[in-house]
Write a protein that holds these residues in place. Structure first.
Motif, PDB file in Angstrom:
ATOM      1  N   SER A   3      11.527   7.480   4.722  1.00  0.00           N
ATOM      2  CA  SER A   3      11.010   8.348   3.686  1.00  0.00           C
ATOM      3  C   SER A   3      10.434   9.632   4.272  1.00  0.00           C
ATOM      4  O   SER A   3       9.654   9.597   5.210  1.00  0.00           O
ATOM      5  CB  SER A   3       9.930   7.605   2.885  1.00  0.00           C
ATOM      6  OG  SER A   3       9.358   8.480   1.951  1.00  0.00           O
ATOM      7  N   ILE A   5       8.652  11.728   2.352  1.00  0.00           N
ATOM      8  CA  ILE A   5       7.392  11.964   1.661  1.00  0.00           C
ATOM      9  C   ILE A   5       6.224  11.488   2.519  1.00  0.00           C
ATOM     10  O   ILE A   5       5.189  12.145   2.599  1.00  0.00           O
ATOM     11  CB  ILE A   5       7.385  11.251   0.292  1.00  0.00           C
ATOM     12  CG1 ILE A   5       8.395  11.910  -0.651  1.00  0.00           C
ATOM     13  CG2 ILE A   5       5.990  11.293  -0.336  1.00  0.00           C
ATOM     14  CD1 ILE A   5       8.474  11.270  -2.013  1.00  0.00           C
ATOM     15  N   HIS A   6       6.382  10.343   3.162  1.00  0.00           N
ATOM     16  CA  HIS A   6       5.288   9.741   3.906  1.00  0.00           C
ATOM     17  C   HIS A   6       5.380  10.001   5.420  1.00  0.00           C
ATOM     18  O   HIS A   6       4.671   9.367   6.183  1.00  0.00           O
ATOM     19  CB  HIS A   6       5.261   8.230   3.657  1.00  0.00           C
ATOM     20  CG  HIS A   6       5.246   7.876   2.200  1.00  0.00           C
ATOM     21  ND1 HIS A   6       4.181   8.141   1.374  1.00  0.00           N
ATOM     22  CD2 HIS A   6       6.185   7.283   1.414  1.00  0.00           C
ATOM     23  CE1 HIS A   6       4.449   7.721   0.149  1.00  0.00           C
ATOM     24  NE2 HIS A   6       5.653   7.211   0.152  1.00  0.00           N
ATOM     25  N   SER A  60      -0.374   6.011   2.876  1.00  0.00           N
ATOM     26  CA  SER A  60       0.215   7.101   2.112  1.00  0.00           C
ATOM     27  C   SER A  60       0.828   6.578   0.811  1.00  0.00           C
ATOM     28  O   SER A  60       0.662   7.186  -0.253  1.00  0.00           O
ATOM     29  CB  SER A  60       1.286   7.798   2.958  1.00  0.00           C
ATOM     30  OG  SER A  60       1.939   8.804   2.210  1.00  0.00           O
ATOM     31  N   LYS A  61       1.512   5.451   0.888  1.00  0.00           N
ATOM     32  CA  LYS A  61       2.113   4.864  -0.317  1.00  0.00           C
ATOM     33  C   LYS A  61       1.039   4.433  -1.312  1.00  0.00           C
ATOM     34  O   LYS A  61       1.189   4.617  -2.527  1.00  0.00           O
ATOM     35  CB  LYS A  61       2.983   3.653   0.067  1.00  0.00           C
ATOM     36  CG  LYS A  61       4.295   4.006   0.725  1.00  0.00           C
ATOM     37  CD  LYS A  61       5.097   2.754   1.006  1.00  0.00           C
ATOM     38  CE  LYS A  61       6.445   3.074   1.632  1.00  0.00           C
ATOM     39  NZ  LYS A  61       7.241   1.856   1.904  1.00  0.00           N
ATOM     40  N   MET A  64      -0.234   7.387  -3.099  1.00  0.00           N
ATOM     41  CA  MET A  64       0.730   7.884  -4.078  1.00  0.00           C
ATOM     42  C   MET A  64       0.781   6.965  -5.294  1.00  0.00           C
ATOM     43  O   MET A  64       0.961   7.435  -6.425  1.00  0.00           O
ATOM     44  CB  MET A  64       2.120   8.008  -3.444  1.00  0.00           C
ATOM     45  CG  MET A  64       3.112   8.736  -4.328  1.00  0.00           C
ATOM     46  SD  MET A  64       4.632   9.178  -3.446  1.00  0.00           S
ATOM     47  CE  MET A  64       5.537   9.976  -4.765  1.00  0.00           C
ATOM     48  N   GLU A  67      -2.081   7.979  -7.421  1.00  0.00           N
ATOM     49  CA  GLU A  67      -1.784   9.239  -8.100  1.00  0.00           C
ATOM     50  C   GLU A  67      -0.788   9.018  -9.235  1.00  0.00           C
ATOM     51  O   GLU A  67      -0.922   9.611 -10.316  1.00  0.00           O
ATOM     52  CB  GLU A  67      -1.233  10.253  -7.097  1.00  0.00           C
ATOM     53  CG  GLU A  67      -2.251  10.719  -6.069  1.00  0.00           C
ATOM     54  CD  GLU A  67      -1.656  11.688  -5.061  1.00  0.00           C
ATOM     55  OE1 GLU A  67      -0.461  12.014  -5.201  1.00  0.00           O
ATOM     56  OE2 GLU A  67      -2.376  12.115  -4.144  1.00  0.00           O
ATOM     57  N   GLY A 102      -1.691  16.851  -3.936  1.00  0.00           N
ATOM     58  CA  GLY A 102      -1.319  15.477  -3.647  1.00  0.00           C
ATOM     59  C   GLY A 102       0.189  15.294  -3.594  1.00  0.00           C
ATOM     60  O   GLY A 102       0.981  16.237  -3.643  1.00  0.00           O
ATOM     61  N   TYR A 103       0.573  14.013  -3.490  1.00  0.00           N
ATOM     62  CA  TYR A 103       1.995  13.690  -3.447  1.00  0.00           C
ATOM     63  C   TYR A 103       2.641  13.902  -4.817  1.00  0.00           C
ATOM     64  O   TYR A 103       3.697  14.525  -4.931  1.00  0.00           O
ATOM     65  CB  TYR A 103       2.191  12.233  -3.015  1.00  0.00           C
ATOM     66  CG  TYR A 103       1.714  11.939  -1.621  1.00  0.00           C
ATOM     67  CD1 TYR A 103       2.459  12.334  -0.511  1.00  0.00           C
ATOM     68  CD2 TYR A 103       0.513  11.262  -1.395  1.00  0.00           C
ATOM     69  CE1 TYR A 103       2.024  12.053   0.780  1.00  0.00           C
ATOM     70  CE2 TYR A 103       0.073  10.986  -0.117  1.00  0.00           C
ATOM     71  CZ  TYR A 103       0.828  11.383   0.966  1.00  0.00           C
ATOM     72  OH  TYR A 103       0.384  11.113   2.231  1.00  0.00           O
ATOM     73  N   GLU A 107       5.793  16.242  -6.401  1.00  0.00           N
ATOM     74  CA  GLU A 107       6.943  15.597  -7.039  1.00  0.00           C
ATOM     75  C   GLU A 107       7.087  15.998  -8.501  1.00  0.00           C
ATOM     76  O   GLU A 107       8.202  16.145  -9.005  1.00  0.00           O
ATOM     77  CB  GLU A 107       6.809  14.076  -6.914  1.00  0.00           C
ATOM     78  CG  GLU A 107       6.924  13.552  -5.500  1.00  0.00           C
ATOM     79  CD  GLU A 107       8.236  13.923  -4.843  1.00  0.00           C
ATOM     80  OE1 GLU A 107       9.285  13.809  -5.500  1.00  0.00           O
ATOM     81  OE2 GLU A 107       8.217  14.333  -3.677  1.00  0.00           O
ATOM     82  N   SER A 132      10.110   7.989  -2.152  1.00  0.00           N
ATOM     83  CA  SER A 132       8.797   7.469  -1.750  1.00  0.00           C
ATOM     84  C   SER A 132       8.845   6.008  -1.338  1.00  0.00           C
ATOM     85  O   SER A 132       7.872   5.494  -0.774  1.00  0.00           O
ATOM     86  CB  SER A 132       7.804   7.633  -2.908  1.00  0.00           C
ATOM     87  OG  SER A 132       8.207   6.862  -4.031  1.00  0.00           O
TER      88      SER A 132
END
Length: 242
Positions: A3, A5-6, A60-61, A64, A67, A102-103, A107, A132
């Protein structure tokens, strides 16, 4: 890492490499009384690298997920106010941008941009879940597809999704609380050999010389170091609860 994203940034990678090098030097000095021995110890840093990468990505996950839950709550409120599903996400993107990037902020901007090109919102949500590697987002996108195809109640669906995410976070927090003491015990067990070596070197250095100056002593110290690393690996596997 699959990923983007992370993926850790360059600053994190530099600090992690610096930490591994310093630890290798300290361990080689304690177990071999030689800084050059860090060249032998350094490859073991791969294990620490993998563990820290895993912790970074999982953290990180989790951030997210939190969020995403907040976004879903905003979308639910917008739907109750009479917005369509697409407009509800657009409004949620505006609200999220005001609070924090943020994430999900990043997105959601991509999602809103895709809506201007008439892309299906469920497809873009699935893309977010795939990038993600968060199953909850992919499952949510799949449920949106089903709800649109068979006329399901999207408002109730979104409300239930937010509830499920909150319940998951509560379970994860409870697991972390229950295992906190055991994790501390495991860390203490791993650190004790290092504490004992430091204590012996300061209180009776001559007694330790045989372990650093003879072949048998170096073999014994190598076996001890391997056992310590193996214990650390086993403890981390036991504590890794998904």
């Amino acid at each position: 890492m699959k990923s983007n994203i992370h993926k850790p940034d360059k600053g994190w990678v530099v600090m992690e490499l610096f930490k591994i090098v310093i630890l290798s030097i300290l361990i080689s000095f304690l177990f071999y009384d030689s800084v050059l021995a860090s060249l032998f110890v350094l490859p073991a840093g791969i294990l620490l690298w993998k563990q820290d990468i895993y912790l970074y990505i999982e953290g990180s996950k989790e951030k997210m997920r939190d969020e995403f839950k907040n976004v879903i709550i905003k979308v639910s409120g917008n739907l109750n106010a009479g917005y369509s599903l697409e407009n509800a996400f657009i409004q949620a993107s505006k609200d999220t941008e005001k609070e924090t990037s943020g994430y999900m902020g990043v997105e959601l901007k991509k999602l809103v941009a895709g809506l201007t090109y008439n892309k299906r919102i469920e497809d873009m949500l699935m893309e977010i879940g795939t990038r993600s590697e968060i199953d909850e987002i992919k499952e949510f996108a799949g449920l949106i597809v089903i709800a649109k195809s068979y006329g399901g109640n999207i408002i109730n669906l979104i409300r239930q999704t937010a509830g499920n995410l909150s319940e998951r976070q509560s379970v994860a927090l409870e697991i972390n609380t229950l295992t906190a003491a055991k994790r501390l015990e495991g860390n203490i067990m791993v650190m004790m050999p290092f504490v004992i070596i430091v204590f012996m070197r300061f209180t009776n250095e001559e007694y330790m010389d045989v372990l650093y100056e003879t072949l048998l002593g170096r073999v014994i110290m190598t076996v001890c170091l391997v056992l310590v690393i193996l214990s650390w690996v086993i403890i981390n596997k036991i504590m890794k609860i998904n």
